[in-house]
Design an enzyme around this catalytic site. Structure first.
Site: not given
Ligand code: NAD
Length: 290
Positions: A54, A100, A123
């Site tokens: 990422k 995460q 997200d």
């Protein structure tokens, strides 16, 4: 029939090219770069590798990315406080904040995710963003679901009026993808069936799919006899078998039956990352929106 293999890496590279240009426009206009902050808890190898990809993708398009590492022993309260402090922009503007997953078992994952302000939730996991998506007015769409839809659109795979079967009902993949494919408009208008661990007679359902998406985390779950000839088969699963990455679909047998198939690795994974970068730019733009 031999299926067309859907090249997620190539499509992600194309998406990055257009994002790079948009990021430059943003940087010229606001005299700063969009910034993504990723919180990495503990030292799970898979999580560390996803975070690395990422950050690398962000760097390739000119977005600043910082990784905040905290030990696996960090408790829920401290993680919530960390997310809240990032949202105060004390270490620079945090346009996108991502925690995460998975978090260690002792942590209340929902409490931590709920602490991410919905306008920085790149997200797309905050209930406000999930609600907006379910009402057909998406803001941040969960990246993997968005990536699957993008892959279908790019390959010219018709969704309108088609039967899409999704195996897996998680909040991060299956459910948002079901909403996207059922929504009105491009890449939507499908008739969607959402399957899960309690679904009865899965093969009968999957054989009626024009589009079959596997998002379970079980290698070899989808075999050739479960696929209608000519169907599009999208493999979201990521499993490590004998040190090798494989999906949920038995690639070699299914490719002989399907019309399209996405590989693992090199399919949905790179698109997930590209969609995250796209969401980060959107978050930065929304902050400056009048
Ligand atoms: P999850 O564990 O939250 O959900 C799995 C789902 O599969 C559940 O809804 C469960 O009901 C269903 N399921 C389990 N066994 C089943 C069975 N035998 N038959 C039918 N359904 C069954 O998982 P998740 O977070 O949605 O992830 C799913 C997979 O996708 C994992 O392998 C994960 O690593 C992968 N993943 C990949 C990406 C990517 O970028 N490619 C992103 C996220 C997740």
């Amino acid at each position: 029939m031999t299926a067309i293999v859907l090249d997620g890496r190539a499509l992600a590279a194309t998406i990055e090219d257009s994002l790079r240009a948009e990021v430059e426009t943003f940087a010229d206009m606001f005299k700063r770069r969009p910034r993504l902050v990723v919180v990495l808890v503990g030292d799970m190898a898979a999580s560390a590798s996803y975070v690395k990809s990422k950050a690398a993708a962000a760097a390739r398009v000119g977005i600043d990315a910082d990784v905040v590492r905290v030990p696996a022993t960090t408790d829920t309260g401290s993680l919530v406080a960390l997310v809240q402090s990032l949202a105060r922009d004390e270490q620079g503007p945090a346009d996108g904040i991502l925690v995460q997953l998975p978090l260690p078992e002792h942590v209340d994952t929902l409490a931590v995710l709920d602490a991410v302000p919905p306008d920085r939730d790149v997200d797309g996991f905050h209930p406000e963003n999930a609600g907006l998506l379910s009402q057909g007015r998406p803001r941040f769409v969960p990246c993997t679901a968005a990536g699957v839809q993008r892959m279908l659109i790019d390959a010219g795979i018709e969704t309108a009026g088609r039967h899409a079967v999704i195996i897996g009902r998680s909040d991060i993949v299956g459910k948002p993808l079901a909403l996207l494919l059922a929504a009105k408009g491009t890449g939507g208008d499908a008739t969607v069936t959402l399957c899960h661990s309690r679904s009865a007679d899965l093969p009968t359902i999957t054989r009626s799919a024009d589009i079959l998406v596997a998002a379970v985390g079980r290698p070899g779950l989808v075999t050739a006899d479960m696929v209608r000839p000519g169907a599009a088969v999208i493999d979201v699963g990521i499993n490590r078998v004998d040190g090798r990455l494989v999906g949920d679909v038995d690639f070699e047998s299914v490719r002989k039956v399907a019309g399209w198939i996405s590989p693992v690795p090199g399919g949905v994974g790179p698109l997930t990352v590209a969609m995250l970068i796209s969401n980060t730019l959107l978050a930065a733009e929304l902050r400056h929106a009048p």
